[in-house]
Every structure is written in structure tokens, then in C-alpha cells.
Enzyme design. Structure first.
Site, PDB file in Angstrom:
ATOM      1  N   GLU A 149       0.844  -1.181   0.000  1.00 46.08           N
ATOM      2  CA  GLU A 149       0.000   0.000   0.000  1.00 46.08           C
ATOM      3  C   GLU A 149       0.893   1.249   0.000  1.00 46.08           C
ATOM      4  OE1 GLU A 149      -3.415  -0.552   2.353  1.00 46.08           O
ATOM      5  OE2 GLU A 149      -4.307   1.350   1.798  1.00 46.08           O
ATOM      6  N   GLU A 173      -2.117   0.470  13.323  1.00 44.16           N
ATOM      7  CA  GLU A 173      -3.302   0.847  12.548  1.00 44.16           C
ATOM      8  C   GLU A 173      -4.586   0.559  13.348  1.00 44.16           C
ATOM      9  OE1 GLU A 173      -3.670  -1.443   8.975  1.00 44.16           O
ATOM     10  OE2 GLU A 173      -4.990   0.037   8.039  1.00 44.16           O
TER      11      GLU A 173
HETATM   12  C1  RAM Z   1      -6.554   1.846   4.347  1.00 45.74           C
HETATM   13  C2  RAM Z   1      -5.367   2.726   4.502  1.00 45.74           C
HETATM   14  C3  RAM Z   1      -5.586   4.057   5.138  1.00 45.74           C
HETATM   15  C4  RAM Z   1      -7.014   4.485   5.168  1.00 45.74           C
HETATM   16  C5  RAM Z   1      -7.842   3.868   4.120  1.00 45.74           C
HETATM   17  C6  RAM Z   1      -9.268   4.298   4.145  1.00 45.74           C
HETATM   18  O1  RAM Z   1      -6.361   1.057   3.193  1.00 45.74           O
HETATM   19  O2  RAM Z   1      -4.358   2.037   5.150  1.00 45.74           O
HETATM   20  O3  RAM Z   1      -5.044   4.149   6.411  1.00 45.74           O
HETATM   21  O4  RAM Z   1      -7.009   5.872   5.053  1.00 45.74           O
HETATM   22  O5  RAM Z   1      -7.779   2.480   4.215  1.00 45.74           O
END
Ligand code: RAM
Length: 972
Positions: A473, A742
Site C-alpha cells: 500500500e 493501525e
Molecule cells: C486503508 C489505509 C488508510 C485508510 C484507508 C481508508 O487502506 O491504510 O489508512 O485511510 O484504508
């Protein structure tokens, strides 16, 4: 007192001695220093000359300008020319009638102003000879003769893909990942280097290494390739000025030759394969035989979108050594860097030719103590090195970076006997932003949290603000950047970093004003509340913190377009009822199976619509766009009115009983009077009912503690921060985290993982709490009406007994600001430093004028205090620059309950833990971080004066600590 008025840290466009600027009217800033309190600049004088440090023949001399402005003073002299170095110096006068000496002489140098000056051609290996789609990095070379001694030489240029440059065998500069990541078709940065010292009369050679990078390599979870193009190419020119004044340009063109070399493969996510046996010894030096090299060809590509380097360049900023090497239960040999870091491993090895060494990078160990790759998804993070077998070889990959704490090593000679950790180092890589902030307090876990926030920023500020640095990502998610911006700007200087990124945002914005989810845009999707609002929030924050009116004005139309976009959506102009939205991303009140919390999406969207409109109105005010001020003020009023009609019951209850809904209504000033009071009471209740635990996601978390503190519930906010149980900020710290996760439950209480699917251990969003720690806990804030900390607000907030000490340092555009406080059972001490040419309002909580001493004397005799009064039980001081040390009796308002016993309990717990570790080390995951921290904490505690420990106890503690053998190698 003899005064010492001086100026230092002169910058041009935020940078010291920047090279290759393409800004025609660069802005100059400086910091003043004086040993006298209350110093304000009353006049300045800037001199600019072209003539190598000779200030008799001036290009621009402002004369004495009566002004207190000392930041972003725009150059207003004669038109600047391309490729020229301008030297400048500054002097100032102050309100005491003192005049400083001239500052040191510094410079900026212009880049290439006009397209006609570019003589280079885009070159790439001839496709008939080297397959343009092949994986190996290309080598491009050219030998040339310089006819005479040179006075100076520069190289200007860029590449698509990533490049590294060499002159006569040496690397040019130390930058990595050049030319950086921009919206390549709209804006491509070129770089400038001074190579005077690297060239000489006679034969010279230049070499370029060229790899895929963001331009053409794998990007996003969708496994996309060739997003910007499927051909790598280089575009450079050397400008030589001879001693005799003549000039020569050596550009890239079809006379260059090409080859592949030792880099067989290199991709951002996947890693690198390097076969040292294929090195072309001397390829970038003169005299190399390139007969079997291939032709290059000129590629037709535009240059109209070239811009000079805007961001800080990407560099190795720190080298860390592994803290441990061990074998996992599955038998893998693993290095532990002791820190979840971003960058690469450099290692040395002596091995027979053809030996293959493989490094696989991961962030965490699993429950069993095995290295865990699941959360990387399709990113391999694998580096393979094939030795050439010629003595000691040193290697670090070139065009790839990894997010990791642990490295699985395969194939290293005799590794079954154990790795020698001295042979490996971690090179930490990110945009080389200037560090500007520091926060610490009496709680070591919070201090570790602060470090985790900083590490999260370092790992995710590699040229663009990314969500994560490890899985497939690593994208410039707008929401994440917006959420974290305030904290980011405390920790590091974000001026150049966000200037570049905002220009990309503006370049990627759709004609209808819509803002993509990620910038640069490489995945589909646009227009989400709290994500696309990066378009308004970030320019405003940059203006607030650095006083950057120019960037605000540049971004203004983009801000406006985004607000107008929201305004056009749906049937009601004053509500934003969206079809798609991320909502309160990853909130804990999300219905099962969903990533979005239960706060209604249209509630969040309308709240951000109002916030963005407010910022647009404020920006219009700063930029003196009177009509827009009126227009957006009335739009804001109507949105708020409609928000209340739609989302607040007639009796003043919010329709959504979530923490996030209450936070947004309070922070964005969407409710007032009785409704506001009720909202605040209910927010506090929601936290209490949840036993001081949060439920918020990306959207609510950044403002949660801020909302509580602002509305009179600071103690609740501090309890939330200090909560160690799940979910909380300290939960991950207690689990051994060295970065921000996260998910609140990235690692669950039983040690299992949240899921492979989306579980980054280096995602800065929840680190947004840092802003509140600096601003509210330590009390270092600014007055919004005087940007860049021209007027500072020092307002420490105490929370009963929980914290006894906090300190924030911030290096503002004007200079260093410190706010620090310390509570003992007897006294409250507050230390403050205010830079010259600024003023501050200092609020001393819970005291009266007669009780306060400054450096031992009463306030009415204190120099530097312009005005002092009491208000609502606090003392308010208007002060000038300088260092102040305030002290007043605590009078039992904030009592300290630290006891010697509690310290000893810590020690016992620690010894118990150590015992467990010794016994069961192979089964324990992630121990080193937390243990090292605990060790440090105890050492700190033993020496902590406020704990009032007897000398005896201190000695016992230290003795105990010293007895503990500090060996984390698993016991088997
Ligand atoms: C995930 C990403 C990010 C977020 C989006 C909506 O894939 O890691 O942190 O902003 O989703």
C-alpha cells in the site's frame, strides 16, 4: 548588562543554503537572539549580492526597514537569473535601540528558470538491445573531456523511475529515491547538485543507475504496474564553468551507452536482487571499456512539467544496530533491530563467490515467537545478495525500502553458529525534515508513546505522507495525512514536505473540485469526508504554524473548489449526505464486518463540510477576499443551522450516541450554549460509562482528548491517555509497540493478531494524540490570530495526581519555545522560554498574583512581564521574550501520592518478569522493547528527585538494577 543581539538560522524558502530553487521571489526568514527579556525587532536590513561574498556591490539592499517582520520576507530586488548563486546577510534593530552585527553570510542558488535552458534529451537503452520491460536496473554512462581547469560545475536533471548518479566513480550527493514521488505527468521534480569538487580537467565520466520506482513498478494492493509509463528514462545536464569564464554543457543524449548490471530486480514493495558477480568494475569512471555496451535512444517526453526539488530530500538519517539475534521456534535466524523502522539493512559479509544471502523483513513476531509476514500482503520485502567472493563485501539495497523490526536471514555464512550482529546495521530512511519538537513527561509509558509517534512519522514521511510503510500500500492517503498534520508539524518541520504534497493534491484535484483518496493518485476513488478535507485543513495548518501565506494563497482555489464540491452534493445545499464514505474508520463501535464506526456517515460528512467551510472563510479573511469572507461565513452559518436541525434533537441531544459524534460537534463548534454543555457532559459520560476507554476511529481519535480538555474534562482526557488496558494508546506500548498501530487491537490481549488483511504496525493516524500532548498537557500553544507563534500561548493543564511533570520544546520560525511544569507536594514550578520577536500569554493555573515568584522575586519586579492579572482563579501574564521560571505553592491542590513502596513494587514486578523471561523466553513475544523500557524507567525513577526517595532506597534500587543481568537471548 551588555546585550547580545544577534541573528541566526537564516533560511530561504525554509532551507539553509538551498540549491536549485526555481522560485523567482524567494522568501527569507531568520531567528533573533538576545539575552534581554522582552526583545522585539523594530527594523531589519537585508543585503543580497551576486558577487562572491562582496557586499560593496549590492544587487538588493533593503536599507533599514522599520518592521517587526522576520519570517517570509519576499525578495524584491532586480529579477533573478537562472543558475546563479545569491549571497545574503541580515541585520536587525530591537526595541532597546540595539543593533545586531551582520549575520553570517548565507546563500541560495537558482535552478533552471526557462525551458530553453534545458539541453538534455530523455534517454533510455535502445529497445532493440535491452528490453525496456526487463527487470534489471539500467546503467547509463558517458565519458567526456574537459578542456581546462574548471571554476564550478553543476548537474541538473531527473529521471523517470528512480536514479542514482555517479561522477568519476563517486556517488553524487547522498539523496535516495530521487526524483521523489509526485503526480509525475503533472509535476516532476528535478534535482541540482554542486559537483565542482568531483570533476577535473581532462577525462571524466558520469554514470546513472535507473530503476522502476513509483513511476513504473508495482503499486497498490491492486498490483498495478506501469502506472505512469512503461519506459525508464534519464534527463540530465552538466554545466561546467571554466576558470576562463567559458562554459560547456554535457547533456544526456544518444551518445551515451547502456547496460544492465548487478541489480537484477528492484521494486519499492518487493525488495532487490543484487548479483555482485555482475558488477561492472569502473563503469562510472573514465577509461572503462564499454565496447560491449548498448546504444541508447532518445525518448520523446515533455519537460514542461519539470519543477525544482521542493521537498526535503530523502536520506539515511540514523543508523541503528540490532539489539539481538536469535533463532525462532521454527528455526529461523532473526535479527531484532529493537525498533520498528523504515529503511534498509546494510551488511557486510565475507563469503565464497555465488553465496546467496536473503533478508526477509517483518514488523512483529507472532504468538509463538516466529517471524510474521502475513500483514505484508503481497509486499515481499525481500533482499537477495549474491556474493562475488572477493574479501569483505558490503551491501545495502538501492531502490527499495522496508518497514521492519525483525529480519530473517538466510544463507549467511555459518549462520547456524549464530549471527554476529556487528555485521548488520539498520539505515533509517525518510525525508530529511528538520526535527522541531520534543515532548516528555513523568510517565515513561507516555514518553515511549511519544517516541512511537515520532517513529511512525519518520517511517511514513518518505517523500509523501503514507498510511503505512510495509505492506502493498504505502500510499499518500489524504485522511491519514489530515488526521496527523498537527502532531506532525510539532515533531518535524513540515513546510517543504507539505508544500510539495499540497501542490500534487491541487494538481490531482478533479475539475469538479473532487479530491482523490490518495495523492499522488494511483488508486481509484475520490471525495470522502475527513479524507478529501486534507485540501482545506493542511494548507490552513501550514499557514498557522509557519505563517505561509503564499502557500495558502496558492491553494486557495483548491480549498474553495473542494467546499463547492460538497455544496453541490445531494438535494440539500447545507448538508452533505454522501453515497460513499469511510466514516469513522476502524472505530471500535463499528458493526461487525464493517471498518466504519457507527457514527452516521452523513453526520461526519456534514461536520467536515462545516469545518472546511470555516477554514475557507478564515483563509479568505487572511487573503483579504472580502466577498468570499461574506459568502462562506453565511454558508457556514447555514450548514451549522441545518446540522442542528438534522442531527440534534429539540432538547439538545445528538442523534448519534457515539464518542466521535460528540467530539466532532464540540471541536468544530457545531453546537453552542446549553446544547454544547450537554454535549460535553454526555461525552464525558460516554467515556466514564466505558470505564475510561475510547471507541473512536481515525476521525474521532485526533480530537477526543482535545474536546474533553477544552470543555472542562481534562482529568478524563488524561485518564484516557494513561489507560493501559485495551483499548488505549498505552495498550500497544505495553504490548511492546515501538510505533503506532493501525488498529487498537493489532495484537489482541491473547497475543493473536487482528487479521492478515489490514494490520499495519506502523500507521500514524492514532499518533494524532501528540498534538494534544504538546498543546494541552505541556501547554505549548499558539494564538491562532498571530500565526507562526508570533503570539504564544502557554497554558499548562494539570490533572490531579496522575502526571507530575511535563515539558514541550518547539523550534518555531522565530526560535525555541519551551513550556515545562513540575508539581511537588509543596510547589508548582513552570518554566517558560519565549523567543525574541514574539510575545506570550502565560496562564498559571490555580494561583493568585501575590503567591507567584519568578526566579525568586515577586511578579511586580519581574522584567519582561508587560501585564499581569487574575482571572477565574488563575494568574494571567503577558510576557515578552526570554526565559522565566515561575514558582508558587501547591497548597495541596495537586497532591503527589508517589511512595517508596510503589517504586519497590515496580522493582519486584520487574524481577518477577525477568524470572519469567529467563524461564520461558522462547515463548514470549516482543519482550525486548518493553523490557528495555522498564529497565530505563526504573533507572529514571531511582534518580527522580520529586519521588523524595531516601538515599538508602535509591542505592538499593540501583543495586537491584545492576544485579539484573541484561541478556535477552532466549534461554534454551
Ligand atoms: C486503508 C489505509 C488508510 C485508510 C484507508 C481508508 O487502506 O491504510 O489508512 O485511510 O484504508
Amino acid at each position: 548588562m551588555t546585550t547580545t543581539l544577534s541573528i541566526n538560522t537564516l533560511t530561504c524558502e525554509y532551507k539553509i543554503n538551498p540549491i536549485g530553487l526555481d522560485i523567482k521571489k524567494p522568501r527569507i526568514s531568520w531567528k533573533m537572539q538576545s539575552n534581554r527579556r522582552g526583545t522585539i525587532q523594530t527594523a531589519y536590513r537585508i543585503q543580497v549580492t551576486e558577487n562572491d561574498q562582496d557586499f560593496t556591490n549590492m544587487l538588493w539592499d533593503t536599507g533599514e526597514i522599520h518592521s517587526d517582520e522576520s519570517i517570509h520576507i519576499e525578495y524584491k530586488g532586480p529579477e533573478l537569473t537562472s543558475q546563479t548563486r545569491y549571497y545574503y546577510r541580515v541585520k536587525v534593530w530591537d526595541n532597546f535601540g540595539d543593533e545586531s552585527e551582520w549575520s553570517e553570510i548565507v546563500w541560495w542558488e537558482t535552478g533552471i528558470f526557462n525551458d530553453e535552458e534545458w539541453k538534455a534529451k530523455w534517454i533510455t537503452p535502445h529497445p532493440d538491445e535491452i528490453d525496456p520491460l526487463s527487470e534489471p536496473a539500467f546503467l547509463l554512462r558517458k565519458e567526456f573531456k574537459l578542456k581546462a581547469p574548471i571554476r564550478s560545475a553543476r548537474i541538473y536533471g531527473t529521471g523517470v523511475g528512480l536514479y542514482e548518479l555517479f561522477i568519476n566513480g563517486d556517488r553524487v550527493g547522498t539523496d535516495l529515491f530521487s526524483p521523489g514521488w509526485t503526480s509525475y505527468h503533472k509535476r516532476l521534480q528535478y534535482q541540482t547538485y554542486d559537483i565542482t569538487g568531483q570533476l577535473g580537467e581532462g577525462n571524466n565520466a558520469m554514470g546513472i543507475m535507473l530503476a522502476d520506482g513509483w513511476y513504473k513498478g508495482n503499486l497498490s494492493w491492486e498490483n498495478k504496474r506501469h502506472i505512469y509509463g512503461d519506459r525508464r528514462a534519464a534527463y540530465f545536464q552538466i554545466h561546467v564553468k571554466y576558470e576562463d569564464g567559458t562554459e560547456e554543457i554535457i547533456p544526456t543524449d544518444a551518445t551515451w551507452t547502456a547496460s544492465t548490471g548487478p541489480i537484477l530486480f528492484s521494486e519499492i514493495y518487493q525488495g532487490e536482487i543484487y548479483d555482485a558477480r555482475l558488477e561492472k568494475e569502473g563503469w562510472n569512471k573514465p577509461g572503462f571499456n564499454d565496447k560491449d555496451w548498448h546504444e541508447t535512444t532518445v525518448q520523446d517526453m515533455p519537460i514542461t512539467h519539470l519543477v525544482a526539488q521542493e521537498n526535503w530530500t530523502t536520506q539515511v538519517t540514523e543508523i541503528i544496530k540490532p539489539i539481538n539475534t536469535f533463532v525462532t521456534p521454527l528455526g529461523d535466524t532473526v535479527l531484532d533491530m529493537g525498533q520498528n523502522m523504515v529503511g534498509r539493512v546494510r551488511f557486510q559479509v565475507e563469503a565464497p563467490k555465488g553465496t546467496t544471502i536473503i533478508l526477509k523483513h517483518a514488523e512483529v513476531l507472532d504468538n509463538e515467537g516466529n517471524i510474521y509476514f502475513g500483514n505484508l500482503r503481497k509486499a515481499h520485502q525481500e533482499v537477495k545478495y549474491i556474493a562475488k567472493g572477493e574479501g569483505i563485501e558490503t551491501f545495502a539495497p538501492h531502490f527499495t525500502f522496508q518497514g521492519f523490526r525483525y529480519v530473517k536471514v538466510e544463507g549467511y555464512p555459518e549462520q547456524e553458529k549464530g549471527l554476529i550482529s556487528e555485521n548488520f546495521v539498520g539505515e533509517v530512511i525518510h525525508s530529511a525534515m528538520e526535527p522541531t519538537g520534543h515532548f516528555e513527561c513523568s510517565d515513561p509509558l507516555i514518553n515511549r508513546l511519544q517516541q512511537n509517534i515520532v517513529w511512525g512519522q519518520r517511517g511514513n514521511f518518505l517523500d509523501v505522507p503514507t498510511d503505512c510503510p510495509q505492506r502493498d500500500e504505502r500510499l499518500g492517503w489524504t485522511g491519514d495525512a489530515q488526521v496527523f498534520i498537527q502532531t506532525a508539524l510539532f515533531n518535524y518541520h513540515g513546510g517543504p514536505f507539505f508544500t510539495k504534497w499540497l501542490r500534487d493534491l491541487k494538481a490531482e484535484q478533479y475539475p469538479d473540485g473532487g479530491v482523490p483518496f490518495v495523492i499522488p493518485t494511483v488508486v481509484e476513488g475520490a471525495n470522502a469526508a475527513a479524507w478529501s478535507d486534507a485540501a482545506t485543513i493542511i494548507p490552513w495548518e501550514i499557514y498557522k504554524i509557519y505563517g505561509d501565506k503564499r502557500l495558502l494563497s496558492e491553494q486557495y482555489e483548491s480549498m474553495k473548489a473542494w467546499v463547492e464540491y460538497m455544496r453541490r452534493q445531494g438535494p440539500d445545499e447545507y448538508l452533505w449526505v454522501v453515497t460513499f464514505n469511510f466514516g469513522d474508520w476502524l472505530a471500535l463501535d463499528a458493526p461487525s464486518g464493517s471498518y466504519s464506526g457507527s457514527t452516521p456517515k452523513d453526520f461526519i460528512a456534514t461536520a467536515f463540510y462545516a469545518y472546511s467551510t470555516r477554514l475557507l472563510r478564515d483563509a479568505a479573511e487572511v487573503l483579504q477576499k472580502e466577498e468570499d469572507v461574506e459568502e462562506y461565513n453565511s454558508l457556514l452559518e447555514k450548514i451549522i443551522e441545518q446540522f442542528n436541525y438534522e442531527f440534534v434533537s429539540p432538547s439538545g441531544r445528538l442523534v448519534s450516541p457515539t464518542q466521535t459524534a460528540h467530539v466532532l460537534a464540540l471541536i468544530f463548534d457545531l453546537v453552542e450554549g446549553k446544547v454544547k454543555e450537554r454535549t460535553a457532559v454526555e461525552l464525558n459520560e460516554l467515556i466514564l460509562q466505558n470505564d475510561y476507554h475510547l471507541t473512536t476511529g481515525f476521525v474521532g481519535t485526533p480530537y477526543l482528548c482535545l474536546a474533553l480538555s477544552k470543555c472542562g474534562y481534562h482529568e478524563t482526557a488524561v485518564k484516557l491517555l494513561m489507560q493501559e488496558g485495551y483499548p488505549s494508546w498505552l495498550y500497544s506500548v505495553k504490548k511492546g509497540a515501538t510505533t503506532i498501530w493501525e488498529h487498537w487491537d493489532g495484537i489482541k490481549e491473547d497475543g493473536s493478531f487482528w487479521s492478515d488483511e489490514m494490520n499495519s504496525f506502523n500507521h500514524y493516524a492514532y499518533g494524532a494524540i501528540g498534538d494534544w500532548m504538546y498543546r494541552v498537557v505541556a501547554g505549548l500553544d499558539l494564538d491562532n490570530t498571530a500565526p507562526a507563534y508570533k503570539r504564544i500561548q502557554i497554558e499548562p493543564k494539570f490533572a490531579g495526581i496522575s502526571l507530575t511533570y511535563a515539558k514541550a520544546i518547539y523550534d518555531s520560525m522565530y526560535g525555541r519555545i519551551i513550556s515545562s511544569w513540575c508539581l511537588t507536594n509543596e510547589d508548582i514550578e513552570i518554566e517558560v522560554e519565549i523567543p525574541a520577536n514574539t510575545t506570550a500569554t502565560v496562564i498559571l493555573p490555580s494561583t493568585c498574583l501575590k503567591n507567584v515568584r519568578e526566579s525568586g522575586t515577586s511578579l511586580n519586579t519581574t522584567v519582561g512581564i508587560h501585564h499581569s492579572y487574575e482571572k477565574e482563579g488563575n494568574v494571567i501574564l503577558n510576557v515578552g521574550s526570554g526565559c522565566y521560571s515561575f514558582k508558587y505553592p501547591n497548597e495541596g491542590r495537586f497532591s503527589i501520592t508517589f511512595t517508596e513502596e510503589s517504586r519497590l513494587v515496580d522493582i519486584l514486578e520487574y524481577k518477577e518478569a525477568k524470572h519469567i523471561l529467563d524461564q520461558y523466553a522462547p515463548g514470549i513475544t516482543n519482550p525486548p522493547g518493553i523490557f528495555a523500557m522498564k529497565m530505563k524507567t526504573l533507572k529514571e525513577l531511582a534518580n527522580f528527585p520529586e519521588a523524595n526517595l531516601s538515599t538508602n532506597t535509591v542505592n538499593t534500587l540501583i543495586e537491584e538494577l545492576n544485579k539484573i543481568e541484561w541478556n535477552l537471548t532466549p534461554a534454551h
